[in-house]
Design a protein around this motif. Structure first.
Motif, PDB file in Angstrom:
ATOM      1  N   MET A 122       0.815  -1.220   0.000  1.00 27.33           N
ATOM      2  CA  MET A 122       0.000   0.000   0.000  1.00 27.33           C
ATOM      3  C   MET A 122       0.847   1.269   0.000  1.00 27.33           C
ATOM      4  N   VAL A 123       1.960   1.239   0.731  1.00 26.30           N
ATOM      5  CA  VAL A 123       2.761   2.467   0.871  1.00 26.30           C
ATOM      6  C   VAL A 123       3.873   2.574  -0.167  1.00 26.30           C
ATOM      7  N   LEU A 124       4.165   1.498  -0.876  1.00 28.08           N
ATOM      8  CA  LEU A 124       5.241   1.547  -1.865  1.00 28.08           C
ATOM      9  C   LEU A 124       5.056   2.641  -2.917  1.00 28.08           C
ATOM     10  N   PRO A 125       3.856   2.838  -3.476  1.00 29.68           N
ATOM     11  CA  PRO A 125       3.712   3.914  -4.461  1.00 29.68           C
ATOM     12  C   PRO A 125       4.111   5.278  -3.903  1.00 29.68           C
ATOM     13  N   GLN A 126       3.782   5.532  -2.630  1.00 27.94           N
ATOM     14  CA  GLN A 126       4.152   6.792  -1.995  1.00 27.94           C
ATOM     15  C   GLN A 126       5.668   6.877  -1.804  1.00 27.94           C
ATOM     16  N   LEU A 127       6.266   5.792  -1.376  1.00 28.44           N
ATOM     17  CA  LEU A 127       7.722   5.782  -1.178  1.00 28.44           C
ATOM     18  C   LEU A 127       8.454   5.996  -2.504  1.00 28.44           C
ATOM     19  N   LEU A 128       7.947   5.416  -3.548  1.00 23.74           N
ATOM     20  CA  LEU A 128       8.612   5.500  -4.850  1.00 23.74           C
ATOM     21  C   LEU A 128       8.550   6.891  -5.462  1.00 23.74           C
ATOM     22  N   GLN A 129       7.721   7.758  -4.899  1.00 27.47           N
ATOM     23  CA  GLN A 129       7.658   9.144  -5.373  1.00 27.47           C
ATOM     24  C   GLN A 129       8.744  10.018  -4.754  1.00 27.47           C
TER      25      GLN A 129
END
Length: 243
Positions: A122-129
């Motif tokens: 769930m949080v990976l997309p946010q981290l990848l930004q």
């Protein structure tokens, strides 16, 4: 990896190893977000921290994971480090047919493995930004061998160890995202009191090791006596590779 100016979410951050992580990292100019099931414990922990807030919730419950991930995305868009530290462990006598061993194992596997995978996704997309980001999974010396006292807990930590290796391999070509694994031995916390935690190392020692690892981009983080096992395994792997 930079060790200041981060926004860091720590599961199981109201006590024990999680709180030690929060203390160490909050004094280094990072924004800390601690998570735990008890609002009272979270508020008490915040009294010991600088530049920190809390999000209450039980990450072993799907609806709480969904809510927390959404709150992080909305309220903390600069989130760039997630430390998956929350865990469950039970003494589990496999010789006792009345012990309900499978139920205990299910709870451990759900909290220590399945929930971590789901929440991380769930949080990976946010981290990848972010310009620089990290996932830190806390496993255990128990990944190397189970025992009769914590056989199913050890299995759940072996599972998260394997997952962490796979996650690291998946993003090996992404220079902005680093995947760390911390291997504590027995630690003197309330969590480990039932299995002789009073004889373990201090939580602050685990936090110090993680901080050093972040500074040095050391993705494998054995702590205390785990270092000996880790070194031996590395030597064996090197000998096999040389053949």
């Amino acid at each position: 990896m930079k060790t200041t100016g981060n926004t860091i979410f720590i599961t199981g951050g109201s006590a024990g190893i999680g709180l030690a992580f929060a203390k160490k990292l909050s004094t280094r100019g990072n924004k800390i977000i601690i998570n735990g099931r008890s609002e009272e414990r979270l508020q008490n922990a915040l009294k010991e921290l600088d530049n920190a807030v809390a999000i209450q919730g039980d990450l072993s419950v799907k609806k709480d994971r969904d809510r927390i991930a959404s709150e992080l995305k909305t309220n903390y868009p600069n989130l760039n480090i997630v430390i998956n530290n929350a865990g469950a462990a039970f003494m589990n006598d496999l010789s006792d047919s009345t012990n309900n061993a499978a139920d205990k194992a299910y709870q451990e596997m759900n909290t220590n493995y399945i929930s971590v995978i789901d929440f991380t996704s769930m949080v990976l997309p946010q981290l990848l930004q972010q310009e620089e980001a990290a996932v830190v999974n806390v496993s255990s010396i128990a990944v190397y061998r189970g025992n009769k006292y914590l056989p199913t807990y050890s299995a759940s930590k072996a599972a998260i160890h394997s997952y962490t290796q796979g996650l690291r391999d998946t993003f090996s070509e992404n220079e902005k995202l680093n995947i760390y694994e911390v291997y504590p031995p027995l630690v003197n916390t309330e969590f480990s009191a039932e299995i002789g935690g009073a004889n373990g190392i201090s939580p602050s020692e685990v936090a110090d090791e993680l901080f050093t690892a972040l500074e040095n981009n050391q993705f494998e983080v054995p702590v205390g006596e785990t270092k000996l096992i880790h070194t031996l395994l590395e030597e064996v792997a090197a000998k096999i590779a040389a053949k």
